[in-house]
Design an enzyme around this catalytic site. Sequence first.
Site, PDB file in Angstrom:
ATOM      1  N   GLY A  95       0.826  -1.202   0.000  1.00  0.00           N
ATOM      2  CA  GLY A  95       0.000   0.000   0.000  1.00  0.00           C
ATOM      3  C   GLY A  95       0.854   1.243   0.000  1.00  0.00           C
ATOM      4  N   SER A 111      -9.208   3.564 -17.179  1.00  0.00           N
ATOM      5  CA  SER A 111     -10.589   3.682 -16.707  1.00  0.00           C
ATOM      6  C   SER A 111     -11.280   4.959 -17.168  1.00  0.00           C
ATOM      7  CB  SER A 111     -10.624   3.589 -15.180  1.00  0.00           C
ATOM      8  OG  SER A 111      -9.927   4.666 -14.605  1.00  0.00           O
ATOM      9  N   PRO A 160       2.484   4.971   1.171  1.00  0.00           N
ATOM     10  CA  PRO A 160       3.093   5.354   2.461  1.00  0.00           C
ATOM     11  C   PRO A 160       2.053   5.925   3.422  1.00  0.00           C
ATOM     12  CG  PRO A 160       4.344   6.231   0.602  1.00  0.00           C
ATOM     13  CD  PRO A 160       3.080   5.691   0.037  1.00  0.00           C
ATOM     14  N   GLY A 161       2.262   5.655   4.717  1.00  0.00           N
ATOM     15  CA  GLY A 161       1.443   6.284   5.746  1.00  0.00           C
ATOM     16  C   GLY A 161       0.144   5.582   6.073  1.00  0.00           C
ATOM     17  N   VAL A 162      -0.098   4.392   5.502  1.00  0.00           N
ATOM     18  CA  VAL A 162      -1.371   3.721   5.783  1.00  0.00           C
ATOM     19  C   VAL A 162      -1.283   2.812   7.009  1.00  0.00           C
ATOM     20  CG1 VAL A 162      -2.207   3.810   3.415  1.00  0.00           C
ATOM     21  CG2 VAL A 162      -0.844   1.860   4.148  1.00  0.00           C
ATOM     22  N   LYS A 185     -13.032   5.537  -5.682  1.00  0.00           N
ATOM     23  CA  LYS A 185     -13.703   6.377  -6.686  1.00  0.00           C
ATOM     24  C   LYS A 185     -15.104   6.760  -6.233  1.00  0.00           C
ATOM     25  CE  LYS A 185     -11.138   4.483 -10.637  1.00  0.00           C
ATOM     26  NZ  LYS A 185     -11.200   3.669 -11.855  1.00  0.00           N
ATOM     27  N   LYS A 197       1.287   0.283   7.695  1.00  0.00           N
ATOM     28  CA  LYS A 197       1.784  -1.084   7.468  1.00  0.00           C
ATOM     29  C   LYS A 197       2.737  -1.501   8.583  1.00  0.00           C
ATOM     30  CE  LYS A 197       3.479  -0.106   3.355  1.00  0.00           C
ATOM     31  NZ  LYS A 197       3.093   1.309   3.233  1.00  0.00           N
ATOM     32  N   THR A 198       3.684  -0.640   8.908  1.00  0.00           N
ATOM     33  CA  THR A 198       4.678  -0.978   9.940  1.00  0.00           C
ATOM     34  C   THR A 198       4.036  -1.071  11.323  1.00  0.00           C
ATOM     35  OG1 THR A 198       6.404   0.123   8.653  1.00  0.00           O
ATOM     36  CG2 THR A 198       6.858  -0.267  10.982  1.00  0.00           C
TER      37      THR A 198
END
Length: 777
Positions: free
Chosen positions: A354, A677, A356-358, A720, A360-361
């Site tokens: 994903g 799209s 950055p900043g979501v 979206k 994960k770590t």
Amino acid sequence: MTESNFIHIPLLPLRGLIVFPGMIIHLDVGRDKSIQSLEKAMMNDQKIFLAAQKESAIDEPEVEDIHTIGTVAKVNQMLKLPNGTMRVLVEGENRAKIESFINKEKQFFVEVKVLKDRHSNKQEEEALKRTLLEQFENYSRISKKITKETLASVVDIEDPAHFSDVIASHITLKMSDKQDVLETTNVKKRLQKLLDIISDEQEVLELERKIGQRVKKSMEETQKEYYLREQMKAIQKELGDKDGRTLEIAELYEKIEQKNLPARIQELVVKELTRYERVPQSSAESSVIRNYIDWILALPWHEETEDNLNVLRAEKILNEDHYGLEKVKERVLEYLAVQQLTNSLKGPILCLVGPPGVGKTSLARSIARSIDRNFVRISLGGVRDEAEIRGHRRTYVGAMPGRIIQGMKKAKTINPVFLLDEIDKMANDFRGDPSSAMLEVLDPEQNNTFSDHYLEETYDLSNVLFIATANNLQTIPRPLLDRMEIISISGYTEQEKLHIAKDHLLPKQMEENGLTKGYLQVREDALLKLIRLYTREAGVRGLERELASLCRKAAKLIVSGEKQRVIVTDKKLETIVGKPRFRYGLMEQEDQIGAATGLAYTQAGGDILSIEVSLAKGKGRLTLTGKLGDVMKESAQAAFSYIRSRADELNIDPSFHENYDIHIHVPEGATPKDGPSAGITMATALVSALTNRAVKKEVGMTGEITLRGRVLPIGGLKEKSLSAHRAGITTIIIPVENKKDLDDIPESVREQLTFIPVSHLDQVLQIALLEGNNESK
């Protein structure tokens, strides 16, 4: 035993020493009671009774701690030493037995009865005396502790009783044996006991001599070294040398024993330690071997934490730490459930993908906390050398294991949660391909025998729960990707960001900046505005920075006295944190000809995309602007070709491409845009411009178009849809194959939107275009 008169006499208890009649010896006396006894003796007739303590460690003996049979002695000399102790010269005279204690307060004063020697058969005594003398001469030759002068003085003694006491005082005896001899008044029995003792002692001394000769003959160079090192160790210990290498090696041997290493590893490390003993300390190889031994002893081989397999507890912790991310949480809980049932599952290898900043770590850290495992993280960003993963070979000073083994050392257990951060940022050059080295680490069928070049032995990684993170799967080699279970974290929606800001980020920043609810309140509408106009990201890292800035500015207002309490609303937000940095797309205010609203997915989430088409007299040139990528340009070409092929059905002049120049523009030209799209959106805008029919302002659309007008599925429908809802759009046209993705959209958003699945462009035009002037250009 014959009767004799009783004697009142001071008592001097002896520690670890027995004085026989006829024996002259120096004694150091330091205890107060003993000194009092000596002084009492000197005031009378210089006579004192010497009796041994049963336990020499007792400092203040009581009556029951002293043997009852001892020796009456005469104090010949007494000297006071500078340290307060008394040095006396005593001469033993007679055996005696304590009958009673007269005084035991300031000094011991006792009543004793003198014991006389008992004789039986004089011929037997003489025979025993001669045999004992012969044995004593042999003993003196073997032990080498008896001087010639002592031996000569013993030979001249005629009396068997006196002879036995002198022999007893010169040979090495245990305290119990000496006391036994002292208590024996029968001269014949005393001689016999000494004969037995000295015979046994001779056998021991003879055996020692033979062993010494045998060892001396068979000692090889290594044994000689060992013997010398043991001597050195003893010398260092006596000198108080704690930094000696011998002590260091002894400590290493002890650590190896305590570590309980696997048999093959123990054999290897003992072999290396033996080498370390032989190599000079000044040698470079010495430090290499020592570092290797330290690494082996620092690694976990059997140590592990017990998993807390309570699924409900784990779910609660994951929900406390992270809002959303349902797929990841579900996968972790599945792992725990299977582990609880089987108790033998190998650790899965998850890859969280994903922007950055979501989180994960931090999610990996929460997983470790939820199952009570140790957590360790290594960053793979910029790693180009294969040795960073597999370790360096021990051929030079400074060699060390790879990052995997280093991580296991930090973890201290064989079953940690091991985070491989930024696995997509690895590269390769002339030093090797680190991603290839990771194949063995991340293969559940192979990682139980992971080979590190430095260790030169296999290491078991099968109990480790590996979690990798990546921003982009395209840069991860296919074989490596195949070994991991991919879990996509597309980013947070506005609603999710709002929850995260309200429940996690804002309380954290308020605490870090010394604020409480009494000082600062941030309304929900202000948080939403902060998310929309001050950040543009998939994660919440930028949002946390903005909240930190807001808290700092509020702290300044409070400390300066301008405000006692800061309440932030959407209207006041701008005055506190400054002008908005971004804008978000809003739907058109009226129906437009030649303008259609598309839906886009970006790294920062979803957004709307306005596509404009203008016609001008010309020769059919097609111009595309707005910093479009190759895929988007090809979508425009495909839409253009489809319209040319269907011009008659669409009531468009078939020769429009010869009479008009067509310009397709996507606003925000500074922002790169790409993806298939926007195909149906471009086609709708083109048809609108060519047919002079307006596009409904409340309609948004997304889908790829083919040359035959078919509408193909797209990705990122959730993001979206949320951007469309934010922009005010009420109807969304989606490919029919994307109906399955509607379940991912939050119910509150889904209820306010109308989704129309389509399979062909004709359906799109029928829904999106208003009935109007159908005259073709």
